[in-house]
Design a protein around this motif. Structure first.
Motif, PDB file in Angstrom:
ATOM      1  N   ARG A  35      -8.193  18.275   6.594  1.00  0.00           N
ATOM      2  CA  ARG A  35      -6.859  18.766   6.242  1.00  0.00           C
ATOM      3  C   ARG A  35      -5.975  17.637   5.723  1.00  0.00           C
ATOM      4  NH1 ARG A  35      -4.555  23.051   4.499  1.00  0.00           N
ATOM      5  NH2 ARG A  35      -5.539  24.296   6.072  1.00  0.00           N
ATOM      6  N   HIS A 130      -9.553  25.864  12.812  1.00  0.00           N
ATOM      7  CA  HIS A 130      -8.116  25.848  12.530  1.00  0.00           C
ATOM      8  C   HIS A 130      -7.343  26.497  13.677  1.00  0.00           C
ATOM      9  CE1 HIS A 130      -4.507  26.026   9.951  1.00  0.00           C
ATOM     10  NE2 HIS A 130      -4.277  27.151  10.611  1.00  0.00           N
ATOM     11  N   GLN A 142       0.344  20.090  11.080  1.00  0.00           N
ATOM     12  CA  GLN A 142       0.076  19.488   9.782  1.00  0.00           C
ATOM     13  C   GLN A 142       1.334  19.197   8.992  1.00  0.00           C
ATOM     14  OE1 GLN A 142      -2.548  22.236   8.050  1.00  0.00           O
ATOM     15  NE2 GLN A 142      -1.048  23.820   7.740  1.00  0.00           N
TER      16      GLN A 142
END
Length: 168
Positions: A35, A130, A142
């Protein structure tokens, strides 16, 4: 087989954790690294839309491939293998009876899942990772600017103000 991709992802993740003795946190860290890499370096091709969906697809695929490659999850495949040919013991006038006949044996081999054919399963594994990361760190992990700054320092990337403004 009648199972959903999510159910198959759970089976592969549980095999990864329980049978192969791998830590789920290793897979979660791999997902977070994918990510962060995508946030910093991945760019959408010019003229294409749906950047968020494409980025999620990319991250889920690569994190899922890591888990599938290290899960030890295999399926067995049984084949008839020709070990030699049996020749007729007499010569006949009929040419069909003069042909050698195969002597076979059954061979069972273990075959790993091909990550390119198992694309939906791989992405389902990424989606489960996730969800695990969101459960462990919260939904905004994030977009946390401190986390991104630490990642910049750890990766040794130069500070770019436009990227920081985009993520805040």
């Amino acid at each position: 087989m009648g199972y959903t991709q999510k159910a198959k992802a759970w089976v592969i993740l549980s095999n990864y954790v329980h049978r192969e003795k791998n830590s789920l946190s290793d897979a979660m860290v791999r997902y977070m690294a994918c990510r962060l890499w995508s946030e910093f370096l991945w760019q959408m091709p010019n003229g294409k839309g749906g950047a968020v969906k494409a980025r999620n697809h990319f991250v889920n695929t690569w994190a899922g491939k890591f888990v599938l490659a290290n899960s030890g999850f295999t399926k067995s495949k049984t084949e008839e293998k020709i070990i030699r040919w049996e020749k007729p013991w007499y010569v006949s006038d009929d040419p069909v009876q003069n042909r050698p006949r195969p002597i076979t044996e059954r061979v069972t081999t273990k075959v790993t899942l091909n990550p390119f054919k198992a694309g939906p399963i791989v992405r389902a594994i990424g989606q489960e990772l996730h969800a695990a990361v969101d459960h462990a760190m919260g939904i905004a992990w994030q977009s946390d600017t401190r986390l991104l700054e630490k990642a910049y320092e750890a990766l040794g990337l130069p500070k770019d103000n436009s990227t920081n403004e985009r993520n805040t």
